[in-house]
Design a protein around this motif. Structure first.
Motif, short mmCIF file in Angstrom:
data_model
loop_
_atom_site.label_atom_id
_atom_site.label_comp_id
_atom_site.label_asym_id
_atom_site.label_seq_id
_atom_site.Cartn_x
_atom_site.Cartn_y
_atom_site.Cartn_z
N GLY A 1 -62.17 105.33 -4.96
CA GLY A 1 -62.29 103.81 -4.92
C GLY A 1 -60.62 103.26 -4.64
N ASP A 2 -59.91 103.71 -4.13
CA ASP A 2 -58.69 103.50 -3.74
C ASP A 2 -58.51 102.84 -2.42
N THR A 3 -59.04 101.37 -2.61
CA THR A 3 -58.95 100.63 -1.28
C THR A 3 -57.68 100.24 -0.87
N ARG A 4 -56.61 100.52 -1.57
CA ARG A 4 -55.15 100.27 -1.22
C ARG A 4 -54.78 101.50 0.01
N GLY A 5 -55.26 102.70 -0.18
CA GLY A 5 -55.46 103.72 0.70
C GLY A 5 -56.08 103.52 1.82
N LEU A 6 -57.26 102.86 1.75
CA LEU A 6 -58.15 102.46 2.88
C LEU A 6 -57.57 101.42 3.81
N GLN A 7 -56.75 100.43 2.96
CA GLN A 7 -55.96 99.38 3.71
C GLN A 7 -54.71 99.99 4.40
N GLU A 8 -54.21 100.96 4.11
CA GLU A 8 -53.10 101.67 4.96
C GLU A 8 -53.30 102.21 6.13
N ASN A 9 -54.89 102.17 6.55
CA ASN A 9 -55.13 102.77 7.76
C ASN A 9 -56.13 102.12 8.55
N PHE A 10 -56.79 101.13 7.97
CA PHE A 10 -57.68 100.31 8.52
C PHE A 10 -57.30 98.90 8.35
N ASP A 11 -57.69 98.05 9.34
CA ASP A 11 -57.80 96.65 9.21
C ASP A 11 -59.43 96.39 8.72
#
Length: 208
Positions: free
Chosen positions: A126-136
């Motif tokens: 559930g780490d959406t912050r980590g997801l946003q580091e790699n995807f728009d």
């Protein structure tokens, strides 16, 4: 017969497909903070999958079917049933395969796999912050029918994917990965349900 899955193919794609395949989304998912809470609120998800690989060189897609179990903090069981039987486990240590004796053996990791593992396990946690580091991220629609489009930012992921399209309602039901070379993968999730506890067999698989 061409094998449907190789260690390299798995390391590049199966993590992404399945880490995203069981995202439990509702109306609050249109806010990324609410999405993170929603991801962390579902400890265990089980279901079935149909995966198709569309290759430019082949007239028909390569198709596989099986079952999955996602457990927060433990990882993912990805159990292929057809056309071959193969049990895979994905966790913070990487990808393992169950051999004929029932023992789990780690698969060799290619360059960049460790980074991919950490990225997709961040999604599972559930780490959406980590997801946003790699995807728009671009989310459209409503809670009953929505689409989330992921466009890679990192050079590593841009070498593999043009974008990833995820569709669903309460749960994700379809994921399409469009690759830079023109191939694409489609994963259909069916019968996905949340659970409160692992079965004894699942618990042993994660503990071994």
């Amino acid at each position: 017969m061409m094998p449907l899955f190789t260690s390299r193919w798995l390391a590049h794609r199966i993590l992404l497909l399945l880490a995203l395949a069981v995202l439990p989304l509702s109306a609050r998912a249109f806010d990324l903070n609410a999405l993170q809470e929603q991801l962390r609120a579902t400890p265990i998800v089980r279901g079935q999958f149909v995966q198709q690989k569309f290759l430019r060189s082949l007239p028909a897609p390569l198709t596989s079917r099986g079952d999955f179990t996602l457990a927060a903090g433990k990882g993912l069981l990805w159990l292929l049933r057809t056309p071959i039987a193969q049990d895979l486990r994905i966790n913070a240590d990487g990808i393992s395969r169950r051999d004929e004796t029932g023992a789990w053996k780690a698969l060799p990791q290619h360059t960049g796999a460790g980074r991919e593992n950490q990225l997709f396990l961040s999604v599972l946690a559930g780490d959406t912050r980590g997801l946003q580091e790699n995807f728009d991220l671009a989310l459209t629609g409503k809670s009953e029918a929505w689409q989330l489009v992921l466009t890679p930012r990192s050079a590593l992921l841009r070498q593999i994917f043009d974008n990833i399209q995820i569709n669903g309602g309460k749960l994700v039901d379809r994921i399409e990965l469009r690759e830079t070379q023109g191939d694409r993968s489609v994963l259909q999730m069916t019968g996905a349900v949340a659970a409160d506890a692992l079965t004894p067999e699942e618990a042993r698989a994660f503990a071994d």
